[in-house]
Design an enzyme around this catalytic site. Sequence first.
Site, short mmCIF file in Angstrom:
data_model
loop_
_atom_site.label_atom_id
_atom_site.label_comp_id
_atom_site.label_asym_id
_atom_site.label_seq_id
_atom_site.Cartn_x
_atom_site.Cartn_y
_atom_site.Cartn_z
N GLY A 81 0.79 -1.22 0.00
CA GLY A 81 0.00 0.00 0.00
C GLY A 81 0.82 1.27 0.00
N CYS A 123 -27.05 -9.89 -16.98
CA CYS A 123 -26.44 -9.55 -18.26
C CYS A 123 -27.39 -9.94 -19.38
CB CYS A 123 -25.10 -10.28 -18.41
SG CYS A 123 -24.39 -10.14 -20.05
N CYS A 182 -25.38 -12.98 -21.48
CA CYS A 182 -25.07 -14.29 -20.91
C CYS A 182 -25.92 -14.60 -19.68
CB CYS A 182 -23.58 -14.39 -20.57
SG CYS A 182 -23.12 -13.47 -19.10
N CYS A 215 -22.21 -7.66 -19.50
CA CYS A 215 -21.00 -7.82 -18.70
C CYS A 215 -19.93 -6.89 -19.23
CB CYS A 215 -20.47 -9.25 -18.80
SG CYS A 215 -21.48 -10.47 -18.02
N CYS A 220 -18.04 -13.08 -20.20
CA CYS A 220 -19.33 -13.16 -20.88
C CYS A 220 -19.27 -14.20 -22.00
CB CYS A 220 -19.67 -11.78 -21.44
SG CYS A 220 -21.41 -11.57 -21.86
#
Lengths: 271, 275
Positions: free
Chosen positions: B14, B223, B226, B248, B254
């Site tokens: 970080g 979606c 899909c 997606c 997808c």
Amino acid sequence: MTAPERAFEEGAGVSDRPLLQVRGLAKTYGARIGCADVSFDLWPGEVMGIVGESGSGKSTLLNCLAGHLAPDRGEVIFDTRGHGPRDTVTMPEPERRMLSRTDWAFVHQNPRDGLRMGVSAGGNVGERLMAVGARHYGDIRATALDWMGRVEIEAARIDDRPSAFSGGMQQRLQIARNLVTGPRLVFMDEPTGGLDVSVQARLLDLLRGLVRRMGLSAIVVTHDLAVVRLLADRLMVMKSGHVVEQGLTDQVLDDPQHGYTQLLVSSVLQV
Amino acid sequence: MIRRALLKAVAVPGYQVPFASREMPMPYGWGTGGVQVTAACLCPEDVLKVIDQGADDTTNAVSIRRFFERTAGVAVTERTDAATVIQTRHRIPETPLAEGQILVYQVPIPEPLRFLEPRETETRRMHALEDYGLMHVRLYEDIARHGTIATSYAYPVKVEGRYVMDPSPIPKFDNPKLSDCPALQLFGAGREQRIYALPPFTRVVSLDFEDHPFDPSKADHPCALCGAEDSYLDEVITDDAGGRMFVCSDTDYCAGRRAAGHQGALAAPFEEAGT
């Protein structure tokens, strides 16, 4: 009632040792003297005024005490809650920052220096709480509302930005923002500078009430003798970086000994 | 030199490590940081995948993929599970990452405190002293103004209880995937000259309030192609009469689902669409 008020009323805030001890404090800017050889004790619940003309080292002294400037010599010993008297000059930076977020408060002359102008009033008051770990939005907001009430700002303005506030309101908001964590020592740098006299009077009244009710100790830097007459228990007069006279406020103002103090007192217009 | 910065970044999760960003054969903002980090990680046997907002077939993704195909001579793929190095802009693939994979993020502004505190000297000091109250002030302002935390991307996170980090502008839907991820995650900001990293299995927590907890939201639809209910969706305007579809954003995910026989409300049969 908040914790510091309770502590004060039960007499727990009254201690047998000074809250702040300053010993031989000096700060120079190259060859020029900022302040030199300043020593004093500040007791819990006491308000001390520092007066002097522009350039006399008042603000330098205040910034050294508050840890904004590193003094060249001397000690600033603060009676911390956890560890007793500690020298804040040699203390590690994280501890000093923690002090300045919890036990200390600094009220700037210009509220723009002490407030975040792009953040709402509520956010400004809540910042110190969040900095010390408050993570409950509802509680933070309730505390902010409570404090806005204490400094006489309408609750409806909690989501307004300080830029939409008048000068007097900004200054009161700055005070609320500083006092919200229940500090024990407040540094004030010309808190009434730049305000018109009626607003000044109201602010002074408010400050006096808060200081007395919360049992705060305060160091007030100003060039306005009326401010110290109203607020301060004790007075320190500075000239060219040196303390030329100190004593009880009324004593210094009514019976000035040093030539400069006499000049200062006689310079005030009597209306 | 970049590898040294990467090692330091992995050692201090970080923390933003400064590095001397080089001129790249592309403008700032197109992934110069990501490209440098990818170039520093690639080995000849690596398989590279590049995505832009989840898609493998947008200009930026195609160009970067071709660039490394030609210059580094590595194999490329569009399949998440076949890749060893994935460079990404603004998304984490839906397919869970595995051990041994490296995910490289392109980062525009690495400093999470930037818009709250403009001074670099001051933000560095704030990171050093863990002075992060200001970050919550930002979230407080969101709630005060919108009634809920309205930050929906580049949502600040805290890494291993220490550094507050900007996860690059990924949607906050992807934030939970940052935490405990088996893959190594590297972040490169070219213009700002910063590299930071999340080693595998790092604990990453999204900042929030007790009474306004973090919510990894997405569009409330399946979606259209899909039928996936659990993937992040793009909204596509289909006509001038308010028609829209949600698909997606991860094209590989997808396509993989459609190949497996899943079908959404607006999908053509997969074999037909393929020809």
